[in-house]
Design an enzyme around this catalytic site. Structure first.
Site, PDB file in Angstrom:
ATOM      1  N   GLY A  26     -12.245  13.744 -23.375  1.00  0.00           N
ATOM      2  CA  GLY A  26     -11.382  12.674 -23.881  1.00  0.00           C
ATOM      3  C   GLY A  26      -9.926  12.909 -23.554  1.00  0.00           C
ATOM      4  N   LEU A  28      -8.007  10.748 -22.116  1.00  0.00           N
ATOM      5  CA  LEU A  28      -8.145  10.416 -20.698  1.00  0.00           C
ATOM      6  C   LEU A  28      -6.815  10.067 -20.046  1.00  0.00           C
ATOM      7  CD1 LEU A  28     -11.367   8.243 -20.985  1.00  0.00           C
ATOM      8  CD2 LEU A  28     -11.171  10.704 -20.591  1.00  0.00           C
ATOM      9  N   HIS A  32      -8.903  11.446 -14.850  1.00  0.00           N
ATOM     10  CA  HIS A  32     -10.262  11.115 -15.306  1.00  0.00           C
ATOM     11  C   HIS A  32     -10.695   9.756 -14.748  1.00  0.00           C
ATOM     12  CE1 HIS A  32      -9.004  13.723 -18.869  1.00  0.00           C
ATOM     13  NE2 HIS A  32     -10.113  14.307 -18.472  1.00  0.00           N
ATOM     14  N   LEU A 184      -2.525  16.448 -12.842  1.00  0.00           N
ATOM     15  CA  LEU A 184      -2.690  15.757 -14.126  1.00  0.00           C
ATOM     16  C   LEU A 184      -3.661  16.556 -15.003  1.00  0.00           C
ATOM     17  CD1 LEU A 184      -2.884  11.979 -13.160  1.00  0.00           C
ATOM     18  CD2 LEU A 184      -0.880  13.423 -13.566  1.00  0.00           C
TER      19      LEU A 184
END
Ligand code: PAF
Length: 284
Positions: A26, A28, A32, A184
């Protein structure tokens, strides 16, 4: 997008389909979502899991404070074309203590991340095996997409799939980077504005390590330990606390030697900037 909160719900939704699966914890971000876009044409049903897996956190790590951003995650997945979101409660995935674990090959899992986060890859391999069972158990196989940002994790999962003959194709997704080159990561959200400016130095140090390695190899003056030390010193001088910066062979993550050809290597690094631990890698 269907949201499955339990294993039976998920299996009912996936019966007869060929899933393309992206496991996540999660919080995100665009990295992702790039994996979700990559997954979409690889199956007839795009499945994303969100599960913050306690087993892969050490007691002093950020399990409790790991960012949980359910509403934003759902909206992004819906917009990205995810068909099924599997978000099991902890009691669904681990209804009893998970004492039966998947033990990765120590050659692959004990150095680098494994040295600084003992047990991490056992936790990762165990939950990924369980997620694979949930997603692919009723479907006879499919595809799973993992980011190259967690390079050692990708290698551990590939070996697990191969050695257990799981009917799953593991596809690697490129690392998504901010315009300045920072990889990221959900943990980038922990950085102060000042730290965020500095954070790209890890990727730069890995870049320079690769460049120096290639130049020294061409000149016949390559001393791996010296170059790795230089990269560590470079980050320390900027106020970082590096765990490792190392050049390894891409396939088995064993230490690289001057005889290894460029194109077969990867430089990996992990370092703390303030309270935030970042990892990155460069293949070369
Ligand atoms: O890479 C991650 O986010 C996690 O390690 C994974 C693969 C979802 C397992 O918890």
């Amino acid at each position: 997008m269907l949201i499955a909160r339990s294993i039976p719900e998920l299996r009912a939704a996936l019966a007869g389909r060929r899933p393309a699966f992206v496991p996540t914890m999660g919080n995100l971000h665009a990295g992702h979502l790039a994996l979700v876009h990559q997954a979409r044409p690889l199956g007839d049903c795009t499945v994303v899991s969100i599960f913050v897996n306690r087993l892969q956190f050490l007691p002093h790590e950020d399990f409790d404070s790991y960012p949980r951003t359910w509403d934003a995650d759902c909206a992004q997945l819906q917009a990205a074309g995810c068909d099924v979101l599997f978000a099991p409660r902890e009691t669904d995935l681990y209804p009893e203590p998970q004492t039966f674990k998947v033990q990765p090959d120590p050659q692959l899992a004990d150095p680098l991340e494994g040295q600084f986060r003992p047990g991490f890859f056992t936790g990762v391999a165990t939950v990924v095996m369980k997620l694979f069972s949930c997603v692919f158990g009723a479907t006879g196989g499919g595809t799973a997409v993992f980011g190259r940002k967690d390079y050692q994790q990708l290698m551990v999962i590939r070996q697990m799939v191969r050695q257990f003959a799981l009917p799953i194709e593991v596809v690697a997704g490129e690392t998504s980077r901010a315009p300045d080159g920072l990889a990221l990561s959900s943990r980038n959200g922990y950085l102060s504005p000042q730290e965020r400016q500095e954070a790209v130095a890890l990727s730069q140090a890995l870049h320079q390590l690769c460049d120096r390695w290639v130049a020294a190899q061409a000149a016949g003056t390559l001393h791996p330990a010296e170059l790795e030390q230089q990269a560590l010193d470079q980050l320390r001088a900027r106020g970082w606390l590096p765990d490792y910066l190392a050049v390894r062979r891409r396939l088995d993550l064993q230490p690289a030697t001057p005889g290894d050809a460029p194109g077969t290597l990867v430089a990996l690094g992990a370092a703390r900037l303030g309270a935030t631990r970042l990892i990155d890698n460069r293949e070369f």
